[in-house]
Design a protein around this motif. Structure first.
Motif, PDB file in Angstrom:
ATOM      1  N   TRP A  18      43.327  47.736  54.462  1.00  0.00           N
ATOM      2  CA  TRP A  18      42.902  46.643  55.351  1.00  0.00           C
ATOM      3  C   TRP A  18      41.977  45.670  54.614  1.00  0.00           C
ATOM      4  O   TRP A  18      42.106  44.449  54.756  1.00  0.00           O
ATOM      5  CB  TRP A  18      42.198  47.237  56.571  1.00  0.00           C
ATOM      6  N   LEU A  19      41.070  46.195  53.803  1.00  0.00           N
ATOM      7  CA  LEU A  19      40.156  45.338  53.045  1.00  0.00           C
ATOM      8  C   LEU A  19      40.907  44.483  52.029  1.00  0.00           C
ATOM      9  O   LEU A  19      40.551  43.323  51.792  1.00  0.00           O
ATOM     10  CB  LEU A  19      39.102  46.198  52.341  1.00  0.00           C
ATOM     11  N   ILE A  20      41.951  45.046  51.420  1.00  0.00           N
ATOM     12  CA  ILE A  20      42.753  44.279  50.469  1.00  0.00           C
ATOM     13  C   ILE A  20      43.545  43.197  51.190  1.00  0.00           C
ATOM     14  O   ILE A  20      43.607  42.043  50.735  1.00  0.00           O
ATOM     15  CB  ILE A  20      43.696  45.224  49.692  1.00  0.00           C
ATOM     16  N   ALA A  21      44.124  43.537  52.332  1.00  0.00           N
ATOM     17  CA  ALA A  21      44.989  42.592  53.054  1.00  0.00           C
ATOM     18  C   ALA A  21      44.201  41.535  53.812  1.00  0.00           C
ATOM     19  O   ALA A  21      44.634  40.379  53.898  1.00  0.00           O
ATOM     20  CB  ALA A  21      45.896  43.362  54.014  1.00  0.00           C
ATOM     21  N   GLU A  22      43.054  41.896  54.371  1.00  0.00           N
ATOM     22  CA  GLU A  22      42.347  41.010  55.307  1.00  0.00           C
ATOM     23  C   GLU A  22      41.041  40.435  54.770  1.00  0.00           C
ATOM     24  O   GLU A  22      40.554  39.448  55.298  1.00  0.00           O
ATOM     25  CB  GLU A  22      42.047  41.775  56.603  1.00  0.00           C
ATOM     26  N   GLU A  23      40.468  41.063  53.729  1.00  0.00           N
ATOM     27  CA  GLU A  23      39.129  40.628  53.313  1.00  0.00           C
ATOM     28  C   GLU A  23      39.033  40.323  51.823  1.00  0.00           C
ATOM     29  O   GLU A  23      37.947  40.340  51.251  1.00  0.00           O
ATOM     30  CB  GLU A  23      38.088  41.685  53.711  1.00  0.00           C
ATOM     31  N   TRP A  24      40.157  40.051  51.172  1.00  0.00           N
ATOM     32  CA  TRP A  24      40.176  39.557  49.798  1.00  0.00           C
ATOM     33  C   TRP A  24      39.585  40.534  48.782  1.00  0.00           C
ATOM     34  O   TRP A  24      39.148  40.129  47.707  1.00  0.00           O
ATOM     35  CB  TRP A  24      39.461  38.207  49.699  1.00  0.00           C
ATOM     36  N   ALA A  25      39.547  41.823  49.080  1.00  0.00           N
ATOM     37  CA  ALA A  25      39.064  42.796  48.103  1.00  0.00           C
ATOM     38  C   ALA A  25      40.081  42.933  46.974  1.00  0.00           C
ATOM     39  O   ALA A  25      41.277  43.098  47.219  1.00  0.00           O
ATOM     40  CB  ALA A  25      38.821  44.144  48.765  1.00  0.00           C
ATOM     41  N   ARG A  26      39.625  42.866  45.731  1.00  0.00           N
ATOM     42  CA  ARG A  26      40.510  42.940  44.574  1.00  0.00           C
ATOM     43  C   ARG A  26      40.222  44.148  43.686  1.00  0.00           C
ATOM     44  O   ARG A  26      41.074  44.554  42.914  1.00  0.00           O
ATOM     45  CB  ARG A  26      40.356  41.675  43.719  1.00  0.00           C
ATOM     46  N   THR A  27      39.018  44.676  43.760  1.00  0.00           N
ATOM     47  CA  THR A  27      38.617  45.758  42.861  1.00  0.00           C
ATOM     48  C   THR A  27      37.863  46.831  43.637  1.00  0.00           C
ATOM     49  O   THR A  27      37.418  46.621  44.768  1.00  0.00           O
ATOM     50  CB  THR A  27      37.697  45.241  41.740  1.00  0.00           C
ATOM     51  N   ALA A  28      37.686  47.973  42.975  1.00  0.00           N
ATOM     52  CA  ALA A  28      36.881  49.041  43.573  1.00  0.00           C
ATOM     53  C   ALA A  28      35.451  48.568  43.784  1.00  0.00           C
ATOM     54  O   ALA A  28      34.805  48.925  44.783  1.00  0.00           O
ATOM     55  CB  ALA A  28      36.906  50.277  42.677  1.00  0.00           C
ATOM     56  N   GLU A  29      34.932  47.750  42.866  1.00  0.00           N
ATOM     57  CA  GLU A  29      33.566  47.242  43.016  1.00  0.00           C
ATOM     58  C   GLU A  29      33.443  46.392  44.276  1.00  0.00           C
ATOM     59  O   GLU A  29      32.440  46.482  44.996  1.00  0.00           O
ATOM     60  CB  GLU A  29      33.169  46.417  41.793  1.00  0.00           C
ATOM     61  N   ASP A  30      34.438  45.549  44.550  1.00  0.00           N
ATOM     62  CA  ASP A  30      34.410  44.743  45.774  1.00  0.00           C
ATOM     63  C   ASP A  30      34.233  45.627  47.003  1.00  0.00           C
ATOM     64  O   ASP A  30      33.494  45.287  47.933  1.00  0.00           O
ATOM     65  CB  ASP A  30      35.713  43.955  45.940  1.00  0.00           C
ATOM     66  N   ILE A  31      34.940  46.749  47.009  1.00  0.00           N
ATOM     67  CA  ILE A  31      34.932  47.639  48.165  1.00  0.00           C
ATOM     68  C   ILE A  31      33.653  48.463  48.222  1.00  0.00           C
ATOM     69  O   ILE A  31      33.022  48.578  49.287  1.00  0.00           O
ATOM     70  CB  ILE A  31      36.173  48.558  48.137  1.00  0.00           C
ATOM     71  N   LEU A  32      33.220  49.004  47.098  1.00  0.00           N
ATOM     72  CA  LEU A  32      32.096  49.937  47.096  1.00  0.00           C
ATOM     73  C   LEU A  32      30.743  49.264  47.208  1.00  0.00           C
ATOM     74  O   LEU A  32      29.787  49.873  47.710  1.00  0.00           O
ATOM     75  CB  LEU A  32      32.132  50.798  45.826  1.00  0.00           C
ATOM     76  N   TRP A  33      30.625  47.997  46.761  1.00  0.00           N
ATOM     77  CA  TRP A  33      29.307  47.376  46.723  1.00  0.00           C
ATOM     78  C   TRP A  33      29.167  46.141  47.595  1.00  0.00           C
ATOM     79  O   TRP A  33      28.043  45.682  47.824  1.00  0.00           O
ATOM     80  CB  TRP A  33      28.931  47.045  45.280  1.00  0.00           C
ATOM     81  N   ARG A  34      30.287  45.574  48.087  1.00  0.00           N
ATOM     82  CA  ARG A  34      30.167  44.404  48.949  1.00  0.00           C
ATOM     83  C   ARG A  34      30.794  44.632  50.327  1.00  0.00           C
ATOM     84  O   ARG A  34      30.134  44.417  51.350  1.00  0.00           O
ATOM     85  CB  ARG A  34      30.769  43.174  48.244  1.00  0.00           C
TER      86      ARG A  34
END
Length: 467
Positions: free
Chosen positions: A419-435
């Motif tokens: 969902w984060l990749i599809a809806e919130e422009w997450a591209r990397t593990a860092e995007d997900i884990l820290w932002r």
């Protein structure tokens, strides 16, 4: 030019507040506007913005108690407080004083709010996209030049290397610490020197106390620090204020800042805070308008908007300074200046419309957690708590029985990642884990590697599907 909120917006003290200490610098207008915004922002994003009570111990050697009480009286009354609790006097012989040294017997307790700063950025981007905006992450403006019809802007895709041009009738430069660099490099104007870069650093420690209040501590140098319950198991301590020179993307906490924060907190806590308590540090650069203040902590936190191009040239608005709490009113003021040049487009609505996931009452978090528990009973209480406070009503769109997929650790399931990749422009593990989340505080190296591999796989699948 990088991920959403990868700059200054991720490195704040994570507060929606009036700025009590700004009253000492006679910033009454700034404080009033910020105080007025607290409950507005709480109402449109009650999942990521929540009230927080602050305990201010009276320190005999610093500001007198009457001055503190006068400041808090103003704080309670100049900003239209309605739902937040008023200031009270507290006896520090009780539980609120238990973590403190015996020297501190009396204090005051007042209200402000906490915010997940990076998620606030993402939710505004999602809201803008839903209303027709194109959100281009990892895209840098390398040139902006005027022609007879307006602006021609060169955009460099940082991932693919592709460069393309777009046109605009009005350009808004809200580059934060890079605002002067954009004027100089992209627009080709030498001599831009409007901002003062001020470094602010924080440490995150193991939980220093068990209650749910924050502390605001005065220091002998006139500065203050906060200690704030953070992500359930930690305490956030900060911030520092010192002038910064250099590339804002390269800022890191200095040993002197670490020592300062440890010393300032240990002045109050009965058990000294030591380096071994630290689990994470972060630093950011605040782009403050250069008003000539002699000390970094005295520089104005208010914003300044300047429009150039009234004589037939395509206009540009440059934004200098600003703070999270007043981001919405700053945005509306920018739109007012755009409307002056291009014509009004509609009514003001941002104070009434909820941000994504925020379409519920400010006291409705408990009900959302109950509903999510029923939808996905296999989720533990800590994960339900985190999902609701990150996504609000949106959590139910991916957190359902039978749809969660693999648990990558600490309640981060495949469904949330997708969902984060599809809806919130997450591209990397860092995007997900820290932002998008703060699960980086909990993930081990091997868990991070497994997540990175999965995100890369999903990104490759999306690119293949798009070709």
């Amino acid at each position: 030019m990088n991920d959403l909120a990868s700059g200054t917006s991720s490195w704040s003290t994570k507060l929606v507040h009036g700025g009590l200490r700004y009253l000492e610098h006679y910033e009454f207008s700034l404080v009033r506007h910020a105080l007025m915004e607290r409950e507005v922002l709480w109402s449109i994003a009650p999942h990521i913005i929540r009230p927080l009570r602050f305990v201010l111990p009276h320190h005999d050697g610093l500001r007198p108690a009457w001055l503190l009480r006068l400041g808090l009286f103003l704080y309670d009354h100049i900003g239209g407080r309605r739902k937040l609790k008023a200031t009270t006097t507290v006896d520090l012989d009780g539980p609120l004083g238990a973590p403190l040294k015996d020297d501190f017997q009396k204090g005051f307790e007042y209200s402000d709010a906490r915010v997940d700063d990076a998620r606030l950025v993402v939710l505004n981007a999602r809201d803008a996209a839903a209303r027709g905006a194109d959100i281009m992450v990892r895209t840098k403006v390398t040139e902006a030049r005027r022609d007879k019809d307006g602006w021609v802007i060169a955009l460099h895709d940082q991932e693919t290397g592709a460069v393309r041009s777009v046109t605009a009738r009005f350009l808004v430069n809200v580059g934060g610490p890079w605002v002067d660099a954009i004027i100089q490099n992209a627009m080709g104007r030498n001599g831009a020197n409007h901002i003062r870069l001020v470094q602010g650093s924080h440490i995150v420690t193991r939980k220093l106390y068990d209650h749910d209040r924050a502390y605001i501590f005065q220091n002998a140098d006139g500065r203050i620090i906060f200690t704030i319950p953070y992500e359930d198991d930690f305490t956030l301590v900060g911030t520092t204020d010192q002038d910064y020179e250099g590339d804002p993307s390269q800022v890191t906490i200095s040993q002197s800042e670490i020592d300062y924060l440890l010393s300032a907190a240990s002045e109050y806590f009965a058990k000294p805070v030591v380096a071994e308590d630290i689990v994470w540090t972060y630093s950011g650069v605040r782009p403050l308008f250069d008003d000539g203040a002699s000390k970094a902590q005295e520089a104005t936190r208010d914003y300044v908007l300047k429009v150039e191009g009234d004589n037939g040239e395509a206009p540009v608005l440059n934004c200098f300074g600003g703070k999270i709490t007043t981001y919405r009113v700053l945005s509306e003021e920018v739109l007012g200046k755009i409307a002056h040049h291009l014509g009004a487009k509609g009514r003001s609505w941002t104070g009434d419309e909820p941000l994504p996931g925020g379409d519920f009452a400010v006291d409705g978090v408990g009900a959302l957690e109950t509903a999510l528990r029923q939808a996905a009973p296999e989720l533990d209480a800590a994960t339900i708590h985190r999902l609701v406070r990150s996504y609000g009503t949106d959590a139910a769109t991916f957190a359902r029985t039978g749809a969660l997929g693999r648990d990558f650790g600490h309640g981060l399931y495949q469904a949330e990642i997708d969902w984060l990749i599809a809806e919130e422009w997450a591209r990397t593990a860092e995007d997900i884990l820290w932002r998008r989340t703060k699960l980086g505080l909990r993930f081990r190296a091997d868990e991070t590697d497994a997540l990175a591999q999965y995100v890369t796989q999903r990104q490759n699948e999306r690119r293949t599907a798009a070709e």
